[in-house]
Design an enzyme around this catalytic site. Sequence first.
Site, PDB file in Angstrom:
ATOM      1  N   ARG A  78       0.709  -1.230  -0.082  1.00 25.17           N
ATOM      2  CA  ARG A  78       0.295  -0.065   0.022  1.00 25.17           C
ATOM      3  C   ARG A  78       0.706   1.264   0.017  1.00 25.17           C
ATOM      4  O   ARG A  78       1.602   1.465   0.930  1.00 25.17           O
ATOM      5  CB  ARG A  78      -0.883   0.202   0.975  1.00 25.17           C
ATOM      6  N   GLN A 104      -8.572  -4.057  16.481  1.00 32.61           N
ATOM      7  CA  GLN A 104      -7.719  -5.229  15.910  1.00 32.61           C
ATOM      8  C   GLN A 104      -6.156  -5.019  16.247  1.00 32.61           C
ATOM      9  O   GLN A 104      -5.786  -3.946  15.399  1.00 32.61           O
ATOM     10  CB  GLN A 104      -7.985  -5.391  14.478  1.00 32.61           C
ATOM     11  N   GLU A 155      -0.387  -0.968   8.811  1.00 26.22           N
ATOM     12  CA  GLU A 155      -0.079   0.289   8.778  1.00 26.22           C
ATOM     13  C   GLU A 155      -1.009   1.404   9.063  1.00 26.22           C
ATOM     14  O   GLU A 155      -0.799   2.411   9.746  1.00 26.22           O
ATOM     15  CB  GLU A 155       0.906   0.648   7.771  1.00 26.22           C
ATOM     16  N   ARG A 156      -2.283   1.392   8.529  1.00 25.09           N
ATOM     17  CA  ARG A 156      -3.278   2.501   8.730  1.00 25.09           C
ATOM     18  C   ARG A 156      -3.468   2.598  10.458  1.00 25.09           C
ATOM     19  O   ARG A 156      -3.625   3.597  10.633  1.00 25.09           O
ATOM     20  CB  ARG A 156      -4.498   2.061   7.826  1.00 25.09           C
ATOM     21  N   ASN A 203      -3.568  -6.444   2.947  1.00 22.20           N
ATOM     22  CA  ASN A 203      -4.182  -5.106   2.374  1.00 22.20           C
ATOM     23  C   ASN A 203      -5.487  -5.538   1.193  1.00 22.20           C
ATOM     24  O   ASN A 203      -6.158  -4.839   1.111  1.00 22.20           O
ATOM     25  CB  ASN A 203      -3.280  -4.490   1.493  1.00 22.20           C
ATOM     26  N   ARG A 260      -8.824  -5.796   2.304  1.00 25.24           N
ATOM     27  CA  ARG A 260      -9.602  -4.385   2.960  1.00 25.24           C
ATOM     28  C   ARG A 260      -9.909  -3.373   1.774  1.00 25.24           C
ATOM     29  O   ARG A 260      -9.217  -3.616   0.761  1.00 25.24           O
ATOM     30  CB  ARG A 260      -8.537  -3.825   4.053  1.00 25.24           C
ATOM     31  N   ALA A 261     -10.676  -2.393   2.151  1.00 21.33           N
ATOM     32  CA  ALA A 261     -11.069  -1.485   1.082  1.00 21.33           C
ATOM     33  C   ALA A 261      -9.934  -0.399   1.121  1.00 21.33           C
ATOM     34  O   ALA A 261      -8.821  -0.492   1.751  1.00 21.33           O
ATOM     35  CB  ALA A 261     -12.159  -0.585   1.584  1.00 21.33           C
TER      36      ALA A 261
END
Length: 369
Positions: A21, A43, A61-62, A101, A104-105
């Site tokens: 990402r 999470q 990382e987000r 990743n 996920r959106a």
Amino acid sequence: MGTKHASLKLVQIHRNEGQPREHFDAAELQELADSINEHGLLQPIVVRKRAAGGFEIVAGERRFRASQIAGKITIDARIITGADGEAIDDAAAFEKAMVENITRADMLPLEEAKGFKKLLDMQGADVAPKEAIQAVAKKVSKTVPYVNARLALLGLRPEVATAVNLNHIGTQAAVQIAALSKDNQKGVFEKWKKGDLTDNQLVHIAYALRKQETAATQQSMVDVEEMTPEQKADRTKETVKAKSALDEIERLCGLLEGIAKTDAQHLSKLFTGEVAQRLEQLDRAAKHLEKARFQVRQAVAHAAASDIIVSAEAEAPDLAAEAEALMAAAVGSEGDADAGSAAEQEPEADAAAEVEPATGDAESTEIAA
């Protein structure tokens, strides 16, 4: 592979420079930070030990960045290790990060494409291309056509790739554009920038231009000026026949309009004993009309594509399912496509469907007309 839970200080954690990402939306990070402040981290992130000390993010990382924005000092983490208790290697870390990743959106199409390419490279040259694609698709829980479609995007010019990442051009149209020569990609992009094309129209124009590239030497593509007198005469007859057919359809429109305005109960009396057969008659006509409409719409796309210079010298690589070339050469390299190449799939004759310029969840490279 071993796992243990721990609460780590944020300063101990380092981002993975090779993670798939590349883009993080600031507004969405702030929303996540607000959620963390209100509800806590739901999470934990996943990390691995670094040889130089500390830990490196494998997945999450987000959540890590949002925790920094939220002013947190520590973060819940799962530390993963190899079977021997040692830190996992780069390949295993990237694979887990990609899987995390992709499920996920908000992962951009080109980020996915680069990630799939890297996963393919990790399989090694001794793995057959099709088996490699299948293995990658299984790891990320996507279909083979989905992976192939993303890989096709690696053949896009930078400005087109940017438009795809910004969600201005849908991935289905982008797959068709990626199959064109770089010069013709530019031509399509310049036409699109004028703002008078829907994403659905862009799909058809790019596909039509590709057909013109590959069929430039066929008799059907010969200009009228280059035709023999006999060919010109045949073309004239075909033109008259086609126009007459459409003119006849126009006349029939008036007849159908009359039926459409007739009360249904009255029609039932008029068609006593054969109303079902009359409906079947109209259904057959509707199917033929749909197919004819599709072909004429394709003709419109070919006319629009003809305004773009077809570069016969710059023949495009068929990149949609070309795993072998993608693994063997740099992005944009030339090669032969598999028979199931997504870029060569003809747009479907579905008159009611429109292509949505979405980038995330399309599981097929088939194009809605």
